[in-house]
Design a protein around this motif. Structure first.
Motif, PDB file in Angstrom:
ATOM      1  N   ILE A 208      12.175  73.486  37.347  1.00  0.00           N
ATOM      2  CA  ILE A 208      11.806  73.886  36.168  1.00  0.00           C
ATOM      3  C   ILE A 208      12.008  75.604  36.523  1.00  0.00           C
ATOM      4  CG2 ILE A 208      10.079  75.291  34.703  1.00  0.00           C
ATOM      5  CD1 ILE A 208      10.277  71.741  33.667  1.00  0.00           C
ATOM      6  N   ASP A 209      10.603  76.451  37.349  1.00  0.00           N
ATOM      7  CA  ASP A 209      10.697  77.359  38.226  1.00  0.00           C
ATOM      8  C   ASP A 209      11.874  77.982  38.637  1.00  0.00           C
ATOM      9  OD1 ASP A 209       7.814  76.473  38.011  1.00  0.00           O
ATOM     10  OD2 ASP A 209       7.614  75.719  39.948  1.00  0.00           O
ATOM     11  N   ARG A 210      12.498  77.264  39.302  1.00  0.00           N
ATOM     12  CA  ARG A 210      13.679  77.962  40.151  1.00  0.00           C
ATOM     13  C   ARG A 210      14.945  78.479  38.824  1.00  0.00           C
ATOM     14  NH1 ARG A 210      13.872  73.084  44.507  1.00  0.00           N
ATOM     15  NH2 ARG A 210      12.231  74.279  45.880  1.00  0.00           N
ATOM     16  N   CYS A 211      14.699  77.588  37.617  1.00  0.00           N
ATOM     17  CA  CYS A 211      15.802  78.247  36.744  1.00  0.00           C
ATOM     18  C   CYS A 211      15.086  79.243  36.094  1.00  0.00           C
ATOM     19  CB  CYS A 211      15.939  76.803  35.884  1.00  0.00           C
ATOM     20  SG  CYS A 211      17.002  76.577  34.050  1.00  0.00           S
ATOM     21  N   VAL A 212      13.612  79.778  36.092  1.00  0.00           N
ATOM     22  CA  VAL A 212      13.484  80.488  35.132  1.00  0.00           C
ATOM     23  C   VAL A 212      13.482  81.484  36.334  1.00  0.00           C
ATOM     24  CG1 VAL A 212      10.750  81.602  34.699  1.00  0.00           C
ATOM     25  CG2 VAL A 212      11.735  79.222  33.881  1.00  0.00           C
ATOM     26  N   SER A 213      13.525  80.844  37.762  1.00  0.00           N
ATOM     27  CA  SER A 213      13.524  82.439  38.232  1.00  0.00           C
ATOM     28  C   SER A 213      14.863  83.232  38.091  1.00  0.00           C
ATOM     29  CB  SER A 213      13.032  82.484  39.647  1.00  0.00           C
ATOM     30  OG  SER A 213      13.282  82.839  40.188  1.00  0.00           O
ATOM     31  N   LYS A 214      15.735  82.220  38.333  1.00  0.00           N
ATOM     32  CA  LYS A 214      16.947  82.523  38.180  1.00  0.00           C
ATOM     33  C   LYS A 214      17.358  82.965  37.189  1.00  0.00           C
ATOM     34  CE  LYS A 214      19.673  79.665  41.555  1.00  0.00           C
ATOM     35  NZ  LYS A 214      21.075  78.945  41.785  1.00  0.00           N
ATOM     36  N   TYR A 215      17.063  82.745  35.666  1.00  0.00           N
ATOM     37  CA  TYR A 215      17.555  83.177  34.456  1.00  0.00           C
ATOM     38  C   TYR A 215      16.657  84.383  34.254  1.00  0.00           C
ATOM     39  CZ  TYR A 215      18.655  82.653  29.517  1.00  0.00           C
ATOM     40  OH  TYR A 215      18.670  83.197  28.609  1.00  0.00           O
ATOM     41  N   TRP A 216      15.739  85.043  35.029  1.00  0.00           N
ATOM     42  CA  TRP A 216      15.443  85.634  34.803  1.00  0.00           C
ATOM     43  C   TRP A 216      16.229  86.891  35.984  1.00  0.00           C
ATOM     44  CZ3 TRP A 216      11.081  88.524  32.777  1.00  0.00           C
ATOM     45  CH2 TRP A 216      10.978  89.278  33.205  1.00  0.00           C
ATOM     46  N   GLN A 217      16.810  86.664  36.954  1.00  0.00           N
ATOM     47  CA  GLN A 217      17.679  87.753  37.770  1.00  0.00           C
ATOM     48  C   GLN A 217      19.023  87.733  36.880  1.00  0.00           C
ATOM     49  OE1 GLN A 217      18.204  86.521  42.122  1.00  0.00           O
ATOM     50  NE2 GLN A 217      16.204  84.904  41.208  1.00  0.00           N
ATOM     51  N   VAL A 218      19.419  87.262  36.439  1.00  0.00           N
ATOM     52  CA  VAL A 218      21.014  86.395  35.426  1.00  0.00           C
ATOM     53  C   VAL A 218      20.565  87.907  34.387  1.00  0.00           C
ATOM     54  CG1 VAL A 218      22.237  86.125  34.438  1.00  0.00           C
ATOM     55  CG2 VAL A 218      21.948  84.482  36.165  1.00  0.00           C
ATOM     56  N   ASN A 219      18.902  88.071  33.830  1.00  0.00           N
ATOM     57  CA  ASN A 219      19.178  89.011  32.867  1.00  0.00           C
ATOM     58  C   ASN A 219      19.000  89.984  33.190  1.00  0.00           C
ATOM     59  OD1 ASN A 219      18.373  88.841  30.084  1.00  0.00           O
ATOM     60  ND2 ASN A 219      15.940  89.624  30.962  1.00  0.00           N
TER      61      ASN A 219
ATOM     62  N   CYS B 244      27.406  79.981  34.977  1.00  0.00           N
ATOM     63  CA  CYS B 244      28.005  80.590  36.302  1.00  0.00           C
ATOM     64  C   CYS B 244      26.350  79.484  37.391  1.00  0.00           C
ATOM     65  CB  CYS B 244      27.919  81.549  36.412  1.00  0.00           C
ATOM     66  SG  CYS B 244      28.905  82.736  35.764  1.00  0.00           S
ATOM     67  N   VAL B 245      25.108  79.381  36.519  1.00  0.00           N
ATOM     68  CA  VAL B 245      24.948  78.669  37.540  1.00  0.00           C
ATOM     69  C   VAL B 245      23.993  77.213  36.844  1.00  0.00           C
ATOM     70  CG1 VAL B 245      21.866  79.072  37.778  1.00  0.00           C
ATOM     71  CG2 VAL B 245      23.302  80.832  36.986  1.00  0.00           C
ATOM     72  N   ASP B 246      24.304  75.860  38.025  1.00  0.00           N
ATOM     73  CA  ASP B 246      23.672  74.850  37.803  1.00  0.00           C
ATOM     74  C   ASP B 246      23.019  74.051  39.058  1.00  0.00           C
ATOM     75  OD1 ASP B 246      25.382  73.764  35.358  1.00  0.00           O
ATOM     76  OD2 ASP B 246      27.392  74.366  35.987  1.00  0.00           O
ATOM     77  N   THR B 247      22.971  74.886  39.739  1.00  0.00           N
ATOM     78  CA  THR B 247      22.081  74.683  40.392  1.00  0.00           C
ATOM     79  C   THR B 247      20.719  75.319  41.076  1.00  0.00           C
ATOM     80  OG1 THR B 247      23.060  75.459  42.564  1.00  0.00           O
ATOM     81  CG2 THR B 247      24.402  73.525  42.157  1.00  0.00           C
TER      82      THR B 247
END
Lengths: 84, 93, 84, 93, 84, 93
Positions: free
Chosen positions: C59-70, D47-50
Motif C-alpha cells: 500500500i505504501d509503495r502503491c500510494v507513492s507510485k500513484y503520486w509519481q504517476v500523477n 503500467c504499474v504492477d510491481t
C-alpha cells in the motif's frame, strides 16, 4: 417542532444541503445496486429481450442480499440502519 | 488549494468564510457517503456470488465484515501517506 | 494582498467555484488512488480482517507510485505539480 | 441544448448570460480535472504492477508517458469525430 | 419568442438547471465514449506513443457505432435523438 | 431522509417547499440521464466488438435492443424491490 422558531438562512442552507446529500446517496445506492445485480444475474449474450424465471428470482435475492450488506456495513461503521 | 487562492479567501468578509466552511463540510459529507457506497459495492461484489437464498449465509457475512474492516484500515493508511505527500509537495525538498 | 479592494460578487463566485472544483479534484484523486491500491495490494478472499505486512508495504509503495504517476502526467500536460 | 432553450436564453438579461457562461466555464474545468484523474488511473493501472520499490522504474515511466500521450491523442480524435456527429445530427442529413 | 415577457425567477432557475443537466449529460456521454473506445481500440502495452493506422480507423468506427447505439437506445425509450 | 429532518421541512415557508421540490426534480433528471448513459455504455460494451465497418450490423443492433429492454425491465424490478425494502425499514419488524 413545527411550533419552534423558523430556521435562519444558514440553518436553511444546511437543511437543504443535507437533504440533497441524502438524496444523492440513495440514488447512488440504487444505481450501484442496479448495475451490480445486472452483472451478477443477467446473462450478457442477450438471446432474448425478456428476463427469464431464473434471472427474475436471482434479481430479487440479489437486491435483498445487497440491502443486507448495506445494513451490515452500516452497523460496522457505528450506526444501525446504513449511514443516515 | 494553492496559497494565492487562500490569500484571496483571507480578504473575504466573515460571512463568506462561513459559507466556505459550510461548502467544505458538505463536500466531506458527500465524499464519505460515496466512499460508503463504494465499500458496500466492492464487498458485495467480492463476497456474494450465489443467489439460491435471499439472506446472507454465515460465510458471506464473515467475508463482508472482514472486507469492510480491511477496506477501512486500508483507507486510513492511504489517508496518512497521502497527507504526507501533500505536505511534502508544498515544501522545497 | 489582504489590503487590496474586496472582490466583486462575480469574482467571489469564481473564487468559490474554483475552490470547490479544486477540492472535488483532490477528493476524486484520493478516492481513485484508494480504490486502485486496494485492488492492486489487498487479497480479495478476505481470510482475515487485518492487513498483513506484505499488504501494508505494498500500500505504501502503491500510494507513492500513484503520486509519481500523477505528477508525471501533470508535467506532460504542461504544469509542474499536477493540474493545479 | 435544443433550439427552444437557446431562444429562452436569448431573452435573458445580460447578467444571466454572464452567469450562464460562468456555469459553462465551471463545468469545463470540472470536466478536464475528471478526465485528468481518469487518465492517471488508467495509465497507473495499465503500467504499474510491481510494488517492490517505492519509485517508478524506467520501464514504468516510459509506459506511463506513452499511455498519457496516446490517451490525449485518442481523446482529441474522439472530440473531432464527436463534434462532426453532433453537427450532423442538427442537419436534415 | 424573444419578444415574450421575461421569465420569472423560478422559471430562470429551471432554465439554468435544465441547461446544466443537459451539459452534464453531454460531457458524461463524451467521457464514457472516450474511455470505452480507448479500451476497445488501443493496445494497452503502449509500445509507442503514436496511434497507429489500425487504431485510428478503429477509433473512428467505434465513435460512429457508439453514436448509433446512443440513438438506438434513445428511440427505444421513446424519443428520436437521444434523451434530449 | 429521517423524520427529524422532515419535521424541519414542514416548518419551512411555501417558497422553500417549492425550492425543495425543484431540487428533487433536478436530481431525478440528472439521475435518469446518468442511468441512460450507463445503459448505452453497457449495451455497447457487451454487444459491439468488431470495428471493420462504421455502422452497426443486424446482429449488433438486435443485441443492443435486447440488452436495453432487459436492462429496463431489470431496473424496474429492482426499483420495486428497493421500494419494498425502504418501506420495510421504517416499520418495526
Amino acid at each position: 417542532m413545527a411550533a419552534s422558531k423558523p430556521p435562519s438562512a444558514l440553518e436553511k442552507e444546511q437543511i437543504f444541503g443535507m437533504a440533497e446529500k441524502e438524496m444523492e446517496y440513495r440514488v447512488e445506492l440504487f444505481n450501484k445496486l442496479t448495475q451490480t445485480c445486472f452483472s451478477k444475474c443477467v446473462e450478457n449474450r442477450y438471446k432474448e429481450s425478456e428476463l427469464n424465471m431464473g434471472e427474475n428470482s436471482c434479481i430479487d435475492r440479489c437486491v435483498s442480499k445487497y440491502w443486507q450488506v448495506n445494513n451490515l456495513v452500516g452497523q460496522l461503521l457505528g450506526n444501525n440502519q446504513g449511514p443516515m | 488549494m494553492d496559497k494565492s487562492m487562500l490569500a484571496d479567501l483571507d480578504s473575504l468578509p466573515e460571512e463568506d468564510k462561513v459559507r466556505m466552511s459550510t461548502m467544505i463540510d458538505q463536500l466531506q459529507i458527500r465524499d464519505s457517503l460515496r466512499m460508503y457506497n463504494s465499500l458496500v459495492e466492492r464487498c458485495f461484489t467480492d463476497c456474494v456470488d450465489t443467489f439460491r437464498r435471499k439472506t446472507l449465509d454465515k460465510q458471506e457475512e464473515t467475508c463482508v465484515r472482514r472486507c469492510a474492516e480491511k477496506f477501512l484500515k486500508h483507507s486510513m493508511r492511504v489517508g496518512m501517506r497521502f497527507a504526507e505527500l501533500n505536505q511534502g509537495a508544498a515544501t522545497p525538498d
